[in-house]
Enzyme design. Structure first.
Site, PDB file in Angstrom:
ATOM      1  CB  ALA A  30      -0.986  -0.080   0.997  1.00  0.00           C
ATOM      2  CB  THR A  31       4.148   2.014   1.312  1.00  0.00           C
ATOM      3  OG1 THR A  31       3.772   1.705   2.749  1.00  0.00           O
ATOM      4  CG2 THR A  31       5.198   3.319   1.223  1.00  0.00           C
TER       5      THR A  31
ATOM      6  CG  ASN B 260      -3.216   3.562   9.994  1.00  0.00           C
ATOM      7  OD1 ASN B 260      -3.772   4.525   9.636  1.00  0.00           O
ATOM      8  ND2 ASN B 260      -1.949   3.494  10.684  1.00  0.00           N
TER       9      ASN B 260
ATOM     10  CD  GLN C  87      -5.480  -1.086   8.993  1.00  0.00           C
ATOM     11  OE1 GLN C  87      -6.284  -1.942   9.697  1.00  0.00           O
ATOM     12  NE2 GLN C  87      -4.200  -1.163   9.219  1.00  0.00           N
TER      13      GLN C  87
ATOM     14  CB  SER D 215      -1.629  -3.333   2.403  1.00  0.00           C
ATOM     15  OG  SER D 215      -0.585  -4.316   2.987  1.00  0.00           O
TER      16      SER D 215
ATOM     17  CG  HIS E 183       1.390  -6.652   5.364  1.00  0.00           C
ATOM     18  ND1 HIS E 183       1.486  -6.010   6.807  1.00  0.00           N
ATOM     19  CD2 HIS E 183       2.014  -5.854   4.665  1.00  0.00           C
ATOM     20  CE1 HIS E 183       1.960  -4.894   6.680  1.00  0.00           C
ATOM     21  NE2 HIS E 183       2.152  -4.656   5.538  1.00  0.00           N
TER      22      HIS E 183
ATOM     23  CB  THR F 192      10.708  -9.430 -12.737  1.00  0.00           C
ATOM     24  OG1 THR F 192      11.587  -9.262 -13.753  1.00  0.00           O
ATOM     25  CG2 THR F 192      10.166 -11.112 -12.895  1.00  0.00           C
TER      26      THR F 192
ATOM     27  CB  CYS G  97       7.564   0.222  15.929  1.00  0.00           C
ATOM     28  SG  CYS G  97       6.499  -1.049  15.575  1.00  0.00           S
TER      29      CYS G  97
HETATM   30  C1  LIG Z   1      -0.409  -0.653   6.449  1.00  0.00           C
HETATM   31  C2  LIG Z   1      -0.871   0.494   6.084  1.00  0.00           C
HETATM   32  C3  LIG Z   1      -0.060   0.895   4.782  1.00  0.00           C
HETATM   33  C4  LIG Z   1       1.032   0.529   4.417  1.00  0.00           C
HETATM   34  O1  LIG Z   1       1.029  -0.778   3.530  1.00  0.00           O
HETATM   35  P1  LIG Z   1       2.282  -1.423   3.400  1.00  0.00           P
HETATM   36  O2  LIG Z   1       1.693  -2.810   2.459  1.00  0.00           O
HETATM   37  O3  LIG Z   1       2.800  -2.212   4.842  1.00  0.00           O
HETATM   38  O4  LIG Z   1       3.267  -0.758   2.440  1.00  0.00           O
HETATM   39  C5  LIG Z   1      -0.758   1.869   4.303  1.00  0.00           C
HETATM   40  N1  LIG Z   1      -1.738   2.596   4.734  1.00  0.00           N
HETATM   41  C6  LIG Z   1      -2.678   2.155   5.669  1.00  0.00           C
HETATM   42  C7  LIG Z   1      -3.833   3.040   6.006  1.00  0.00           C
HETATM   43  C8  LIG Z   1      -2.244   0.969   6.428  1.00  0.00           C
HETATM   44  O5  LIG Z   1      -2.633   0.654   7.408  1.00  0.00           O
END
Ligand SMILES: *Cc1c(COP(=O)(O)O)cnc(C)c1O
Length: 358
Positions: free
Chosen positions: A48-49, A126, A154, A174, A176, A214, A299
């Site tokens: 997501a970043t 988040n 989120q 994202s 994860h 890739t 963190c």
């Molecule tokens: C976790 C998160 C991100 C970043 O996602 P990544 O896949 O870890 O880069 C961006 N925006 C929100 C709201 C998030 O909770």
């Protein structure tokens, strides 16, 4: 099944490439389905970043100047990108959310200027879990001819998200955050909108020129599978999580001087952020080392700065630094919730007694 998948999905001249490509395209269908998109509207990214960066820098690159509307409590992936763009001459308005933690569609409308080219508002925050009225903000953007980007890291997989119903032009996802692998994500890019998005990573022209490199085949297969599970489980799982979260809050709210940060009903099922008056936040967190909770921001434990999100919604610094973020998820049980609330009540009472007798 996939561990023999060593072909490059962009190698279209041999069977190994075809197989890899088939897996990637299957995952694209799975993810698209979860958000009501066409598979051709999915661009794979590293998370997501990167999706947030691509959406905002990619448009700013095209326009060269102009104005962005966003909110003050976005994820750093949006805020730091906006900061970067401000240094390059783009103007940015940061809307302050209400005390209920929500971004008012009216405030967005008022902030749009003649040269605003994109509005970026997160679906779910988040840290506090509140759910913004994205459909209304999207309607305003469409009426005003402004592109609309949503950071949905989120919300996707946790509440129903349909990019068409919500009037969204670009949406960040994202892996994860939906129980998929780390290091993979996607940006939904609405085709009908003819968005003049420029690539920020150049190379071999993958992903229709929007994101070269890739493809991370194995991660893509993983995020596709994760999206499928979310889609199948969404209804049942959100009901279960809502019950767990309500159980958690019903117990916590019996402790005196306890505050829920953000709206009580406009939120995703599995997350609450709670402030405990009259205790020191860091001491509380340390004392709760057998419960997996976190303070507002992730963190930065060396500096005990109150969360910028809680500050943005008007929570006083003292309560903000005594606030904890609680999540319940796919693997949380009722017993764990009961254990947590008992421990928290004990610790809060002990810390308050200690303060009182000092
Ligand atoms: C976790 C998160 C991100 C970043 O996602 P990544 O896949 O870890 O880069 C961006 N925006 C929100 C709201 C998030 O909770």
């Amino acid at each position: 099944m996939f561990d023999g998948d060593f072909g490059n999905p962009a190698s279209t001249s041999h069977v190994f490439g075809w197989e890899a490509e088939e897996h990637v395209e299957n995952a694209r269908v799975q993810l698209a389905q979860l958000i009501g998109a066409d598979p051709l509207e999915i661009v794979w990214t590293s998370g997501a970043t990167e999706s947030d960066n691509l959406a905002l820098k990619g448009l700013a690159e095209h326009y060269g100047s102009g104005h962005i509307v966003t909110s003050a409590y976005e994820h750093k992936a949006v805020l730091d990108t906006c900061d970067y763009l401000e240094k390059r001459g783009i103007r940015v308005t940061y809307i302050t959310p209400g005390a209920d933690g929500l971004v008012s569609p009216k405030h967005v409308e008022d902030a749009i200027e003649d040269d605003t080219f994109v509005v970026s508002v997160m679906h779910v925050n988040n840290e506090i879990g509140v759910l913004n009225d994205i459909a209304s903000i999207g309607r305003i953007c469409r009426d005003r001819n402004v592109f609309f980007h949503v950071d949905a890291a989120q919300s996707v997989g946790k509440v129903p998200v349909n990019v068409v119903d919500l009037n969204i032009d670009m949406l960040s996802i994202s892996g994860h955050k939906i129980y998929g692998p780390k290091g993979i994500g996607a940006l939904y890019v609405r085709r009908a909108a003819s968005i003049p998005l420029q690539a920020i990573i150049h190379g071999g022209g993958h992903e229709r020129g929007l994101r070269s490199g890739t493809l991370a085949t194995h991660q893509i297969v993983g995020i596709g599978a994760a999206a499928s599970v979310c889609e199948q489980e969404l209804e049942r799982e959100s009901e279960r999580l809502r019950n767990l979260r309500e159980r958690l809050w019903a117990h916590l709210r019996q402790i005196p001087d306890v505050h829920l940060n953000g709206s009580e009903d406009q939120r995703i099922p599995g997350l609450i952020n709670v402030g405990f008056g009259g205790v020191d936040g860091e001491t509380l967190l340390m004392a709760l080392n057998d419960v997996a909770v976190s303070s507002g921001s992730a963190c930065t434990s060396a500096t005990v700065e109150p969360s910028y999100v809680l500050r943005a919604i008007g929570v006083a610094d003292e309560l903000a630094s005594a606030s904890l973020r609680f999540t319940v998820g796919r693997f949380t049980t009722e017993e764990e919730v009961d254990f947590a609330v008992t421990r928290i009540a004990d610790v809060v009472h002990t810390l308050r007694d200690r303060r009182a007798t000092r």
